[in-house]
Design a protein around this motif. Structure first.
Motif, short mmCIF file in Angstrom:
data_model
loop_
_atom_site.label_atom_id
_atom_site.label_comp_id
_atom_site.label_asym_id
_atom_site.label_seq_id
_atom_site.Cartn_x
_atom_site.Cartn_y
_atom_site.Cartn_z
N VAL A 125 -24.68 7.07 -6.29
CA VAL A 125 -24.12 6.12 -7.31
C VAL A 125 -23.00 7.30 -7.74
O VAL A 125 -22.16 6.72 -8.65
CB VAL A 125 -25.15 6.24 -8.69
N ALA A 126 -22.53 8.20 -7.06
CA ALA A 126 -21.49 8.86 -7.29
C ALA A 126 -19.99 8.03 -7.19
O ALA A 126 -19.15 8.21 -8.28
CB ALA A 126 -21.07 10.04 -6.22
N PRO A 127 -19.97 6.85 -6.31
CA PRO A 127 -18.75 6.09 -6.51
C PRO A 127 -18.73 5.27 -7.96
O PRO A 127 -17.71 5.13 -8.34
CB PRO A 127 -18.90 5.32 -5.34
N LEU A 128 -19.84 4.95 -8.10
CA LEU A 128 -19.89 4.35 -9.68
C LEU A 128 -19.32 5.34 -10.81
O LEU A 128 -18.65 4.62 -11.74
CB LEU A 128 -21.48 4.00 -9.96
N MET A 129 -19.56 6.45 -10.78
CA MET A 129 -18.93 7.27 -11.73
C MET A 129 -17.47 7.50 -11.59
O MET A 129 -16.82 7.52 -12.69
CB MET A 129 -19.61 8.73 -11.53
N ALA A 130 -16.92 7.40 -10.47
CA ALA A 130 -15.40 7.38 -10.26
C ALA A 130 -14.57 6.07 -10.75
O ALA A 130 -13.75 6.17 -11.39
CB ALA A 130 -15.00 7.66 -8.63
N MET A 131 -15.65 4.98 -10.66
CA MET A 131 -14.95 3.60 -11.23
C MET A 131 -15.13 3.35 -12.59
O MET A 131 -14.68 2.29 -13.07
CB MET A 131 -15.53 2.42 -10.04
N SER A 132 -16.12 3.88 -12.97
CA SER A 132 -16.34 3.79 -14.50
C SER A 132 -16.19 5.07 -15.48
O SER A 132 -16.22 6.02 -15.00
CB SER A 132 -17.92 3.29 -14.75
N PRO A 133 -16.14 4.61 -16.71
CA PRO A 133 -15.84 5.66 -17.85
C PRO A 133 -16.90 6.29 -18.33
O PRO A 133 -16.97 7.22 -19.22
CB PRO A 133 -15.23 4.69 -18.99
N VAL A 134 -18.19 6.08 -17.61
CA VAL A 134 -19.18 6.53 -18.08
C VAL A 134 -19.43 8.30 -18.08
O VAL A 134 -18.71 8.74 -17.16
CB VAL A 134 -20.66 6.05 -17.28
N ASN A 135 -20.27 8.94 -18.85
CA ASN A 135 -20.18 10.29 -18.97
C ASN A 135 -21.20 10.54 -17.78
O ASN A 135 -22.07 10.25 -17.56
CB ASN A 135 -20.91 10.91 -20.20
N PRO A 136 -20.63 11.76 -16.72
CA PRO A 136 -21.17 12.30 -15.59
C PRO A 136 -22.71 12.68 -16.12
O PRO A 136 -23.59 12.70 -15.42
CB PRO A 136 -20.43 13.30 -15.16
N ALA A 137 -22.86 13.35 -17.38
CA ALA A 137 -24.08 13.98 -17.67
C ALA A 137 -25.17 12.88 -17.91
O ALA A 137 -26.31 13.06 -17.58
CB ALA A 137 -23.85 14.96 -19.00
N LEU A 188 -34.80 6.52 -19.69
CA LEU A 188 -33.86 5.45 -19.26
C LEU A 188 -33.33 5.03 -20.77
O LEU A 188 -32.23 5.09 -21.14
CB LEU A 188 -34.11 4.31 -18.64
N ALA A 189 -34.22 4.81 -21.72
CA ALA A 189 -33.90 4.27 -22.97
C ALA A 189 -33.30 5.25 -23.76
O ALA A 189 -32.24 4.85 -24.52
CB ALA A 189 -35.24 3.78 -23.81
N SER A 190 -33.57 6.42 -23.58
CA SER A 190 -32.85 7.64 -24.42
C SER A 190 -31.51 7.78 -23.78
O SER A 190 -30.44 8.18 -24.68
CB SER A 190 -33.67 8.93 -24.24
N VAL A 191 -31.25 7.55 -22.51
CA VAL A 191 -29.96 7.98 -21.81
C VAL A 191 -29.15 6.46 -22.42
O VAL A 191 -27.83 6.82 -22.78
CB VAL A 191 -30.01 7.81 -20.49
N SER A 195 -25.75 7.13 -24.60
CA SER A 195 -24.60 6.37 -24.41
C SER A 195 -23.53 5.55 -25.19
O SER A 195 -22.39 5.32 -25.19
CB SER A 195 -24.64 5.54 -23.09
N LEU A 196 -24.46 5.10 -26.44
CA LEU A 196 -23.71 4.66 -27.37
C LEU A 196 -22.79 5.62 -28.42
O LEU A 196 -22.11 5.07 -28.89
CB LEU A 196 -24.79 3.83 -28.31
N VAL A 197 -23.21 6.77 -28.24
CA VAL A 197 -22.61 7.87 -29.04
C VAL A 197 -21.83 8.87 -28.39
O VAL A 197 -20.93 9.40 -28.76
CB VAL A 197 -23.56 8.43 -30.05
N VAL A 198 -22.15 8.88 -26.99
CA VAL A 198 -21.33 9.87 -26.04
C VAL A 198 -20.21 9.30 -25.57
O VAL A 198 -20.32 8.41 -24.89
CB VAL A 198 -22.35 10.53 -25.24
#
Length: 198
Positions: A125-137, A188-191, A195-198
């Motif tokens: 999933v490392a390439p997904l992080m590069a292509m999306s603005p999602v927080n790496p943490a 997963l639900a917590s993450v 993601s809605l606030v981070v």
């Protein structure tokens, strides 16, 4: 840790590497235990040997089962199941956090090892992080949550829980497998909420 400080080419580095090898470290620990809990307390060798034999009898079946579970996991890993799953998820089209959780979860169920599942999923999933603005943490947390899902018979931990608590297979599935699944889905639900606030 010593390998970072001491060069392996030196005598001290080689001695530390030898003593730190898992087999040698366990042998030295056993020798120290025999001395400190046996000879130092005035016990004779037949008494020490009897105590050791009784200890091995109590854990022998559990060790065999755990070893069998670990061997089964290694057969799956060496058989290339992680490569097969990698090709399945190569062109995945879903939100990155759910994709990270799903890849780790599928790997965990197939391989049995949370460590192998999380490391393999992280690479996938490392390439997904590069292509999306999602927080790496959050991606790390999603992979971690996915890697603990549905612990079952191909994981040594499953057999440890079964043997330690004296459960049947059905009871272990109903308790431990259920707990790890709820833990994973809640993670997963917590993450996703984070993601809605981070």
């Amino acid at each position: 840790m010593c390998s970072f400080v001491l060069p392996k080419a030196t005598l001290v580095g080689r001695v530390v590497a030898f003593i730190g090898a898992p087999d040698i470290a366990m042998l030295l620990s056993l020798c120290f235990a025999i001395w400190s809990m046996g000879y130092a307390r005035g016990k004779r060798m037949p008494e020490i040997a009897g105590s050791m034999a009784e200890s091995v009898k109590q854990i022998a079946m559990m060790l065999l089962i755990i070893g069998g579970g670990g061997a089964f996991k290694q057969v799956l890993v060496d058989g290339g199941i992680s490569d097969y799953i990698s090709t399945m998820f190569a062109n995945i089209n879903m939100p990155p956090l759910i994709a990270a959780w799903l890849v780790a979860a599928v790997l965990r169920v197939c391989l049995g090892s949370a460590t192998v599942a999380s490391l393999t999923a992280a690479g996938l999933v490392a390439p997904l992080m590069a292509m999306s603005p999602v927080n790496p943490a959050l991606m790390v947390l999603a992979v971690g949550a996915g890697s603990v899902v549905a612990d079952h018979v191909n994981d040594a931990g499953f057999w440890m829980i079964k043997e330690y608590f004296g459960l049947s297979l059905k009871e272990t599935f109903m308790s431990w497998t259920s707990v790890t699944t709820v833990l994973s889905v809640t993670g997963l639900a917590s993450v996703l909420l984070l993601s809605l606030v981070v």
